[in-house]
Design a protein around this motif. Sequence first.
Motif, PDB file in Angstrom:
ATOM      1  N   ASP A  91      33.868  42.131  42.678  1.00 57.57           N
ATOM      2  CA  ASP A  91      33.980  40.988  41.766  1.00 57.57           C
ATOM      3  C   ASP A  91      34.586  39.757  42.433  1.00 57.57           C
ATOM      4  OD1 ASP A  91      33.531  40.146  38.956  1.00 57.57           O
ATOM      5  OD2 ASP A  91      35.683  39.798  39.002  1.00 57.57           O
ATOM      6  N   LYS A 117      26.056  40.843  41.438  1.00 56.30           N
ATOM      7  CA  LYS A 117      26.607  42.087  40.898  1.00 56.30           C
ATOM      8  C   LYS A 117      26.724  43.181  41.963  1.00 56.30           C
ATOM      9  CE  LYS A 117      25.467  42.061  35.953  1.00 56.30           C
ATOM     10  NZ  LYS A 117      24.637  42.699  34.909  1.00 56.30           N
ATOM     11  N   ARG A 131      32.174  37.587  44.498  1.00 58.43           N
ATOM     12  CA  ARG A 131      31.025  36.965  43.862  1.00 58.43           C
ATOM     13  C   ARG A 131      31.213  35.459  43.763  1.00 58.43           C
ATOM     14  NH1 ARG A 131      31.089  41.501  39.083  1.00 58.43           N
ATOM     15  NH2 ARG A 131      30.363  43.221  40.386  1.00 58.43           N
ATOM     16  N   GLN A 145      31.089  35.896  38.257  1.00 58.34           N
ATOM     17  CA  GLN A 145      32.011  37.019  38.166  1.00 58.34           C
ATOM     18  C   GLN A 145      31.938  37.618  36.754  1.00 58.34           C
ATOM     19  OE1 GLN A 145      35.344  34.422  40.010  1.00 58.34           O
ATOM     20  NE2 GLN A 145      35.956  36.555  40.420  1.00 58.34           N
ATOM     21  N   GLN A 146      32.546  38.777  36.611  1.00 59.09           N
ATOM     22  CA  GLN A 146      32.494  39.454  35.320  1.00 59.09           C
ATOM     23  C   GLN A 146      33.084  38.583  34.208  1.00 59.09           C
ATOM     24  OE1 GLN A 146      33.758  43.504  35.490  1.00 59.09           O
ATOM     25  NE2 GLN A 146      33.555  43.854  33.299  1.00 59.09           N
TER      26      GLN A 146
END
Length: 719
Positions: A415, A411, A418, A423-424
């Motif tokens: 993004d 985090k 990552r 990821q989100q």
Amino acid sequence: MKQWMLPLLALASSGVAQATEGMWQPHQLPALKAKMDALGFNMDANKMADLGAFPMNAVINFNGCSASFVSPQGLVVTNHHCGYGAIAYHSTPADNILNEGFLAKRLEQEKPPVPGYKIWVTESMTDVTAKVLEPAAKLTGADYFEAIERNKKRLVAACEQAPSSRCGVYNFHHGASYFLVQELEIRDVRLVYTPAMSVGKYGGDIDNWMWPRHTGDYSFFRAYVGKDGKPAEYSKDNVPYVPKRFLKVSSAGLKDNDFVMVMGYPGRTNRYRTAAEVEFAFEQNYPKSMDLRNELIDIIKANAAEGSTARLAYAGTLAGLANYAKNFQSMIEGYQSSDFIERKRAQEQALLKWIEAEDERAAQYGKVKLKLDSLVEQTQQHLDRDLILGYLYYNQMFTTAQSLYRLANEKQKPDLERKKGYQQRDWDNMRARITRMERRFDPKVDKAILLHLLERYAQLPSDERIEALDVAFLIGESFNRDKVAAQLDAMYANTALTSSANRLAWLDKTVPQFNVSDDPFIKLAVAYYDTVIAKETLDKKIDGELLKARPAYMNAIIAHKQSMGDLVYADANSSLRVSFGTVKGYFPKDGLYAAPFTTLEGLANKATGVEPFDASAAQLKQIADKNYSHYYDLNVGSVPVNFLSTVDTTGGNSGSATVNGNGELVGLLFDGVYESIIADWDYDPAKARSIHVDSRYMLWQMEKVDGATNLIEEMTVVK
């Protein structure tokens, strides 16, 4: 000419003599029209290439399995074993629908969705090879690997700007080409109907991968959306999804030599691996993996009594472990009793001879195999250690703590930088996994798994062990089992991660908060983190080199096959594929013929009253009374239960719609025969057979035994 174009050119310019082998991308089907038509295909092959048209738009990805829509009200059919986890999730010792079955006669009776269970409908597949490869072309090693990943993530992020879309970039021919796949994601999926275990898993592990088979491996779910028709999270106000296309269900069935086609999401095949990789897999990896799986099965059963809440929690885990333990066993036996490795070596020699026969080819392909062999050897150096560390996944405390701490670290990055999975776009899935754990976890079982794997780990040579684990569990020259067991007792007694609410709370914590935690499993994850990162850094370098070496070797294979007029299909990679063939028996042994259909009478003859051959009294009475209804087949003299076909399939195809030449559902693919499990690596047309549950048996069981007439009326059943 770009090398990634060779597969399509090879397909378009060659004959179709071997077309029943292969798991084909939909856009390749028009070039296979002549072969398909000759076998009994009655549809438009060009429309098969259109993912928005019938029948492809009725085929869906169901949580790692395949499935299909079979009504205009979002009714979905898949295998019983594909729904197994969801069925077990809704089961308790007092209401064990896994054993007894379940039927919702009305929409409001359907079971609410299991967290994270979703449906994906493939809407488009776009060639993005240039966008993935060209920006990374001049890089090597880890830089190349990371550049490829960044390029894929950018494409996915742009694709997922479309509402309710889930996207992914899939590599074909081991990285020679890439396709962006866009899917519609449906998040509210409810259990509608499952037959009892005595139907859905009739024969159990004894009959698994075997023929003759009499298993009703099917279950039904329903997709729901918001009142506006768009995918939405679960709500009691949601309404059934109206699919663009759905399959009609045939009650007329099939006969020997009839055309059949399977549409689904096959997982992984290894048809183009080197001889050295084949030898390593069958002589080292599979035997050791099989042993570990059998050990974990014994550990779970010893610590979770039959019928207990703990046994229900691990029902899906046990089924998966047993399935692949038997898979590996048959793989090994098939390998040992065949000339596979000799033929593989001969194929490689023929390829190398063809390369060396022409200066231009020698300059282009001459060194690719040597490079690939060197890289592959590096990946195989730590097999024993890597297997044990990989199987630590089955210990949920260790794995969950690691995932939570990794998320906190990831985090901190933008993004797109990552790690994939953190990821989100992945957070909802992670939250769902942690929530599902509430009903798939037992501290006693989890502790026993970890203790066993640590004991196995301690047997590794000291230079193969990992300092962070040695220090955490005081592992030195010897392993004190009692001492480590006591340590684990204390860890499980003092961790807060056994609570779902506490696990979920850690999703929002920062790295500093993890670093000062006194929770024993959080502390272990923090201590182990640097080891994980160091290994990933080394792996990226090799993986980056492999991402160049494998496509180069694959292009040589493709060019060689093209020169001989052979068809070229890509190894399975969990993307939408189509296989076709005919209903056909086989000779498993000299002098022994396996007929292509089994019957209700064969099912009854197996019944012993004891699991896994515990057919119900109601079912046996219907069979004894010959209450066949209109599902009777004159050719087999009864109602067909399961049938064999020559379609080329693998894991992930489970639940795939099996259709006739008109695109009508005639069954569900659920297994392969014992003699053909090696087909993941080596396709033998004489013995490669897939096993399907016949639609006539499904309809008969639904009508005559389970009373699921509401679903029969909802579907379009054609005679």
